[in-house]
Design a protein around this motif. Structure first.
Motif, PDB file in Angstrom:
ATOM      1  N   ALA A  59       5.135   8.694  -7.556  1.00 37.52           N
ATOM      2  CA  ALA A  59       4.549   9.091  -8.834  1.00 37.52           C
ATOM      3  C   ALA A  59       4.741   8.002  -9.888  1.00 37.52           C
ATOM      4  O   ALA A  59       3.896   7.809 -10.755  1.00 37.52           O
ATOM      5  N   VAL A  60       5.840   7.287  -9.804  1.00 40.31           N
ATOM      6  CA  VAL A  60       6.133   6.217 -10.764  1.00 40.31           C
ATOM      7  C   VAL A  60       5.601   4.869 -10.267  1.00 40.31           C
ATOM      8  O   VAL A  60       5.147   4.047 -11.054  1.00 40.31           O
ATOM      9  N   ALA A  61       5.635   4.657  -8.962  1.00 33.48           N
ATOM     10  CA  ALA A  61       5.351   3.333  -8.398  1.00 33.48           C
ATOM     11  C   ALA A  61       3.868   3.003  -8.262  1.00 33.48           C
ATOM     12  O   ALA A  61       3.483   1.837  -8.371  1.00 33.48           O
ATOM     13  N   ILE A  62       3.038   3.995  -8.028  1.00 32.84           N
ATOM     14  CA  ILE A  62       1.620   3.732  -7.699  1.00 32.84           C
ATOM     15  C   ILE A  62       0.810   3.421  -8.951  1.00 32.84           C
ATOM     16  O   ILE A  62       0.876   4.133  -9.951  1.00 32.84           O
ATOM     17  N   ASP A  63       0.024   2.369  -8.857  1.00 33.14           N
ATOM     18  CA  ASP A  63      -0.946   2.029  -9.900  1.00 33.14           C
ATOM     19  C   ASP A  63      -2.109   3.010  -9.754  1.00 33.14           C
ATOM     20  O   ASP A  63      -2.759   3.045  -8.699  1.00 33.14           O
ATOM     21  N   PRO A  64      -2.386   3.812 -10.784  1.00 37.60           N
ATOM     22  CA  PRO A  64      -3.433   4.830 -10.642  1.00 37.60           C
ATOM     23  C   PRO A  64      -4.834   4.243 -10.440  1.00 37.60           C
ATOM     24  O   PRO A  64      -5.712   4.922  -9.919  1.00 37.60           O
ATOM     25  N   ILE A  65      -5.039   3.008 -10.809  1.00 34.92           N
ATOM     26  CA  ILE A  65      -6.359   2.390 -10.657  1.00 34.92           C
ATOM     27  C   ILE A  65      -6.579   1.903  -9.231  1.00 34.92           C
ATOM     28  O   ILE A  65      -7.598   2.190  -8.610  1.00 34.92           O
ATOM     29  N   ILE A  90       1.041  -0.163  -4.812  1.00 30.53           N
ATOM     30  CA  ILE A  90       2.297  -0.314  -5.540  1.00 30.53           C
ATOM     31  C   ILE A  90       2.463  -1.779  -5.909  1.00 30.53           C
ATOM     32  O   ILE A  90       2.852  -2.597  -5.068  1.00 30.53           O
ATOM     33  N   PRO A  91       2.153  -2.146  -7.167  1.00 28.62           N
ATOM     34  CA  PRO A  91       2.399  -3.521  -7.622  1.00 28.62           C
ATOM     35  C   PRO A  91       3.903  -3.660  -7.870  1.00 28.62           C
ATOM     36  O   PRO A  91       4.416  -3.254  -8.914  1.00 28.62           O
ATOM     37  N   THR A  99       0.841  -1.196   0.000  1.00 26.34           N
ATOM     38  CA  THR A  99       0.000   0.000   0.000  1.00 26.34           C
ATOM     39  C   THR A  99       0.880   1.250   0.000  1.00 26.34           C
ATOM     40  O   THR A  99       2.012   1.235   0.495  1.00 26.34           O
ATOM     41  N   LYS A 100       0.318   2.310  -0.533  1.00 27.27           N
ATOM     42  CA  LYS A 100       1.022   3.595  -0.575  1.00 27.27           C
ATOM     43  C   LYS A 100       1.383   4.045   0.844  1.00 27.27           C
ATOM     44  O   LYS A 100       2.488   4.508   1.101  1.00 27.27           O
TER      45      LYS A 100
END
Length: 190
Positions: free
Chosen positions: A134-140, A144-145, A109-110
């Motif tokens: 900004a790069v790591a988080i899946d926007p959906i 963080i996958p 989790t973020k």
């Protein structure tokens, strides 16, 4: 009068180019506070201790607070040849994420990642954390996958700085302070 600094190979050119981006006065000097930025720009992943060691080894005696390219370039080339400050392998990064994910969900989790990056080990600054997230988080999902994130991290351009160091740098005997662990050493990297 400015002394020319000989550049004999692509490794030295890359180090010089990175250094000169942060040389705001065009005098082949940078403020010691820029050393970590230059190293990271080169693709290194230094700890604060390693940055401080580079500063201690390259800071100008006659102008405290400044580092001159003539001392920085050979020192950093040597460190690169020794593979110091090298980014972790994908396998090590995956193993670290798996430790943080004991339930094997394949994501973090973020909030948990933010807590770990700000409170454990060598803490990130808020700016560094924001850039990473900004790069790591899946926007959906907002998580963080981590396997996907690792793949993004591992995209390396051809001729990484470490490949260049392995190709070009041969440590030469240097005038060193008596008792230095590098005094009289000679290492050849193929």
């Amino acid at each position: 009068m400015e002394v020319a600094i000989p550049i004999t190979n692509e490794l030295e050119q890359r180090i010089s180019d990175a250094f000169c981006i942060f040389d705001h006065h065009g005098d082949k000097r940078i403020d010691i506070r820029e050393v970590g930025t230059v190293l990271r720009f080169l693709g290194c992943v230094p700890t604060e201790q390693e940055i401080n060691e580079v500063i201690a080894a390259t800071e100008m005696e006659e102008s405290a607070g400044d580092v001159h390219l003539s001392k920085f370039m050979p020192h950093v080339a040597q460190l690169l040849a020794e593979r110091k400050m090298e980014p972790a392998s994908p396998e090590k990064i995956l193993a670290a994420f798996q430790i943080l994910d004991p339930e094997q969900k394949t994501y973090i989790t973020k909030e948990y990642m933010s807590k770990m990056m700000m409170e454990e080990g060598e803490p990130f600054t808020q700016e560094e954390l924001d850039e990473m997230l900004a790069v790591a988080i899946d926007p959906i999902t907002g998580n963080i996958p981590y396997e996907f994130y690792i793949n993004q991290l591992m995209h390396q351009p051809a001729n990484s700085i470490y490949e260049l160091a392995a190709r070009y740098w041969t440590l030469k005997p240097k005038e060193t302070k008596r008792g230095s662990k590098w005094a009289g050493s000679r290492i050849s990297i193929r």
